[in-house]
Design an enzyme around this catalytic site. Structure first.
Site, PDB file in Angstrom:
ATOM      1  CG  ASN A  27       3.549 -27.327 -10.682  1.00 43.16           C
ATOM      2  OD1 ASN A  27       3.277 -28.143 -11.601  1.00 43.16           O
ATOM      3  ND2 ASN A  27       3.728 -26.169 -10.996  1.00 43.16           N
ATOM      4  NE  ARG A 108       1.074 -24.317 -13.534  1.00 39.50           N
ATOM      5  CZ  ARG A 108       2.462 -24.093 -14.170  1.00 39.50           C
ATOM      6  NH1 ARG A 108       3.238 -24.458 -13.701  1.00 39.50           N
ATOM      7  NH2 ARG A 108       2.033 -23.354 -15.224  1.00 39.50           N
ATOM      8  CG  HIS A 197       1.940 -18.404 -18.080  1.00 42.15           C
ATOM      9  ND1 HIS A 197       2.828 -17.732 -18.879  1.00 42.15           N
ATOM     10  CD2 HIS A 197       2.718 -19.394 -17.471  1.00 42.15           C
ATOM     11  CE1 HIS A 197       4.222 -18.361 -18.891  1.00 42.15           C
ATOM     12  NE2 HIS A 197       4.051 -19.351 -18.194  1.00 42.15           N
ATOM     13  N   GLY A 229       9.396 -18.996 -18.766  1.00 41.05           N
ATOM     14  CA  GLY A 229       8.132 -18.995 -19.955  1.00 41.05           C
ATOM     15  C   GLY A 229       7.650 -17.558 -19.691  1.00 41.05           C
ATOM     16  NE  ARG A 258       8.431 -23.196 -23.213  1.00 39.20           N
ATOM     17  CZ  ARG A 258       7.553 -23.054 -22.054  1.00 39.20           C
ATOM     18  NH1 ARG A 258       6.507 -21.939 -22.499  1.00 39.20           N
ATOM     19  NH2 ARG A 258       7.455 -23.391 -21.189  1.00 39.20           N
ATOM     20  CD  GLU A 401       2.015 -19.335 -12.105  1.00 37.36           C
ATOM     21  OE1 GLU A 401       3.377 -19.081 -11.903  1.00 37.36           O
ATOM     22  OE2 GLU A 401       1.611 -19.748 -13.041  1.00 37.36           O
TER      23      GLU A 401
HETATM   24  P1  AMP Z   1      10.338 -17.345 -13.284  1.00 41.09           P
HETATM   25  O1  AMP Z   1      10.262 -18.524 -14.261  1.00 41.09           O
HETATM   26  O2  AMP Z   1       9.000 -16.778 -13.139  1.00 41.09           O
HETATM   27  O3  AMP Z   1      10.930 -18.084 -12.026  1.00 41.09           O
HETATM   28  O4  AMP Z   1      11.353 -16.469 -13.811  1.00 41.09           O
HETATM   29  C1  AMP Z   1      12.751 -17.062 -13.853  1.00 41.09           C
HETATM   30  C2  AMP Z   1      13.509 -15.983 -14.508  1.00 41.09           C
HETATM   31  O5  AMP Z   1      13.504 -14.746 -14.059  1.00 41.09           O
HETATM   32  C3  AMP Z   1      15.255 -16.303 -14.776  1.00 41.09           C
HETATM   33  O6  AMP Z   1      15.329 -16.918 -15.763  1.00 41.09           O
HETATM   34  C4  AMP Z   1      15.818 -14.881 -14.833  1.00 41.09           C
HETATM   35  O7  AMP Z   1      15.682 -14.572 -16.281  1.00 41.09           O
HETATM   36  C5  AMP Z   1      14.858 -13.960 -14.195  1.00 41.09           C
HETATM   37  N1  AMP Z   1      15.205 -13.379 -12.771  1.00 41.09           N
HETATM   38  C6  AMP Z   1      15.129 -13.818 -11.692  1.00 41.09           C
HETATM   39  N2  AMP Z   1      15.743 -12.984 -10.977  1.00 41.09           N
HETATM   40  C7  AMP Z   1      16.353 -12.020 -11.452  1.00 41.09           C
HETATM   41  C8  AMP Z   1      16.818 -10.812 -11.409  1.00 41.09           C
HETATM   42  N3  AMP Z   1      17.245 -10.488  -9.907  1.00 41.09           N
HETATM   43  N4  AMP Z   1      17.109  -9.955 -12.204  1.00 41.09           N
HETATM   44  C9  AMP Z   1      16.761 -10.319 -13.509  1.00 41.09           C
HETATM   45  N5  AMP Z   1      16.109 -11.331 -13.741  1.00 41.09           N
HETATM   46  C10 AMP Z   1      15.821 -12.217 -12.945  1.00 41.09           C
END
Ligand code: AMP
Length: 434
Positions: A27, A108, A197, A229, A258, A401
């Site tokens: 990626n 990706r 996504h 996102g 965003r 992913e």
């Molecule tokens: P992603 O883009 O899928 O990696 O998601 C990242 C986001 O997931 C972070 O900015 C957090 O807001 C949320 N996140 C990750 N771990 C936790 C957790 N244990 N509890 C609540 N939110 C989480």
């Protein structure tokens, strides 16, 4: 750049479907390159890495294998340097790529426009098409291309496959994909709703069917991919019929940084009255808005902590986020008519029980509810979190992913069904659950 020997020397993609083949998933961003070596059959990540600050004098490389992370710092000139560093780390700390029997490299790519509704094996025509689509994703597609080009040079004996974020949403009905914009202008500039996504929405909706032992084409689903996102989709019988992102990943849900949906006249207003340039507004809406713009914080863990301390901005950010999410759930109930499963996935969806609870609170009259005990904590496996009486199941389904890209890459070179329907170790590409 010198090619890496011993990679891609397996005789046929079909032999990859034994227990030993692997796929290198890449990626490539504008200043970063993420990679993961995946076993597409067993589903596990064998090794992974992240190279950041490409083009800077203080680049950072992290390579993780067998539970150990090796960290290096120093200048990384360009994407070629970055990938070369990653390949050096594979050679030095493992795993040995020749032993790992890499049968494909999966890349990706963010925007496939209307040209790609499925993964494609990379050739010069495919590269040209991705470059031609760059006006639709000026930050992403050129960066994706750089990653593909250097990887093809360094790993020339293995097929390279591109997997598009937009592909799953090429099935959107015209009414869902079309903006009510002057037709000639829209056509000339390829303006329509593409959705993003897609790899995750496809993977999760397939995984739901497999986890429930149901046929994918029998299920109406809402998938909520809530990460930094965030996007929602409505999937009827495995086919995407609505999604919240549009021409770009800016539309739809409130996200980490965003805005999601916003009156486009805000842009004219800021330009005319605040004297902001298009680039400044682009940066404001994409990077300084959403949860971060509302509260200064885009990580839900911090947001909850601030709310606990009585921070009103943080509370408001959560309220705005949840309100938008609920509006989309309501809209997709109307789009689908009957919804069998609502699933939460990605960083927030998998980890944040409070957001899940708030997203569907008060919907008992529609046959939708969450069981507080089942909802507790983070989920690493597909889990039903609704009580037994509801007509709609609510689930948490971890996305993957990289694995989805790896499986689609193997399928594209003729080695399986791409794990369309599933994502379980026992799939062995044994045919979709349709
Ligand atoms: P992603 O883009 O899928 O990696 O998601 C990242 C986001 O997931 C972070 O900015 C957090 O807001 C949320 N996140 C990750 N771990 C936790 C957790 N244990 N509890 C609540 N939110 C989480």
């Amino acid at each position: 750049m010198t090619p890496v020997p011993g990679v891609g020397t397996r005789p046929s993609p079909h032999s990859a479907l034994g227990a030993h083949g692997s796929v290198l998933v890449i990626n490539s961003g504008s200043s970063s390159l993420k990679y993961q070596l995946v076993n597409p059959v067993g589903g596990e990540a064998i090794a992974s890495g992240l190279i950041e600050r490409i083009g800077e004098s203080d680049g950072v490389v992290r390579h993780t294998f067998a539970g150990n992370t090796t960290r290096r710092t120093g200048p990384i000139g360009d994407h070629g340097d970055a990938l070369r560093t990653a390949l050096d780390l594979f050679a030095e700390v493992g795993p040995d790529l020749a032993e790992a029997q890499v049968v494909a490299v999966g890349h990706r790519v963010v925007h496939g426009g209307s040209l790609f509704s499925a993964p494609a094996v990379v050739d010069d025509d495919v590269l040209r098409a991705i470059a031609d689509l760059s006006p639709l994703a000026p930050l992403h597609n050129p960066a994706n291309l750089r990653g593909i080009e250097v990887a093809r040079t360094l790993l020339p004996d293995v097929p390279h496959v591109v997997v598009f974020d937009t592909a799953f949403f090429q099935t959107l009905p015209d009414a869902a994909a079309t903006y009510a914009l002057d037709r000639a202008v829209a056509e000339e500039h390829a303006i329509r709703r593409y959705g993003f996504h897609g790899t995750s929405h496809q993977y999760v909706s397939g995984k739901v069917a497999r986890a429930l032992g149901r046929r994918l084409d029998d299920l109406n689903q809402i998938v909520l991919h809530l990460g930094n996102g965030a996007s929602a989709s409505a999937v009827r019988g495995g086919v995407a019929v609505e999604t919240s992102m549009g021409l770009t990943p800016l539309e739809g849900l409130v996200m980490g940084t965003r805005t999601g949906d916003i009156d486009p006249a805000v842009v004219f207003h800021l330009h005319r009255n605040a004297g902001m340039s298009v680039d400044e507004i682009d940066e404001l809406l994409n990077r300084r808005s959403g949860l971060k713009g509302l509260s200064g914080e885009n990580d839900f863990r911090e947001l909850h902590r601030l709310i606990g301390e009585g921070d009103r901005d943080a509370q408001r950010a959560l309220d705005v986020y949840v309100h938008r999410l609920r509006k989309y759930i309501g809209a997709y109930l109307a789009v689908l008519g009957r919804v069998d499963v609502i699933s939460f996935t990605a960083g927030v969806g998998e980890n944040d029980a409070r957001v899940r609870e708030l997203a569907v609170a008060g919907l008992e009259g529609l046959g939708i509810a969450i069981d507080p005990e089942r909802n507790q904590g983070r989920k690493t496996e597909p889990t039903i979190i609704s009580p037994a009486w509801t007509s709609t199941l609510v689930m948490v389904v971890p996305t993957d992913e990289e694995l989805a890209i790896a499986r689609q890459a193997v399928a594209a070179i003729g080695g399986g069904d791409g794990g369309q329907a599933a994502g379980d170790a026992d799939d062995e590409y044994g045919g979709p659950a349709r």
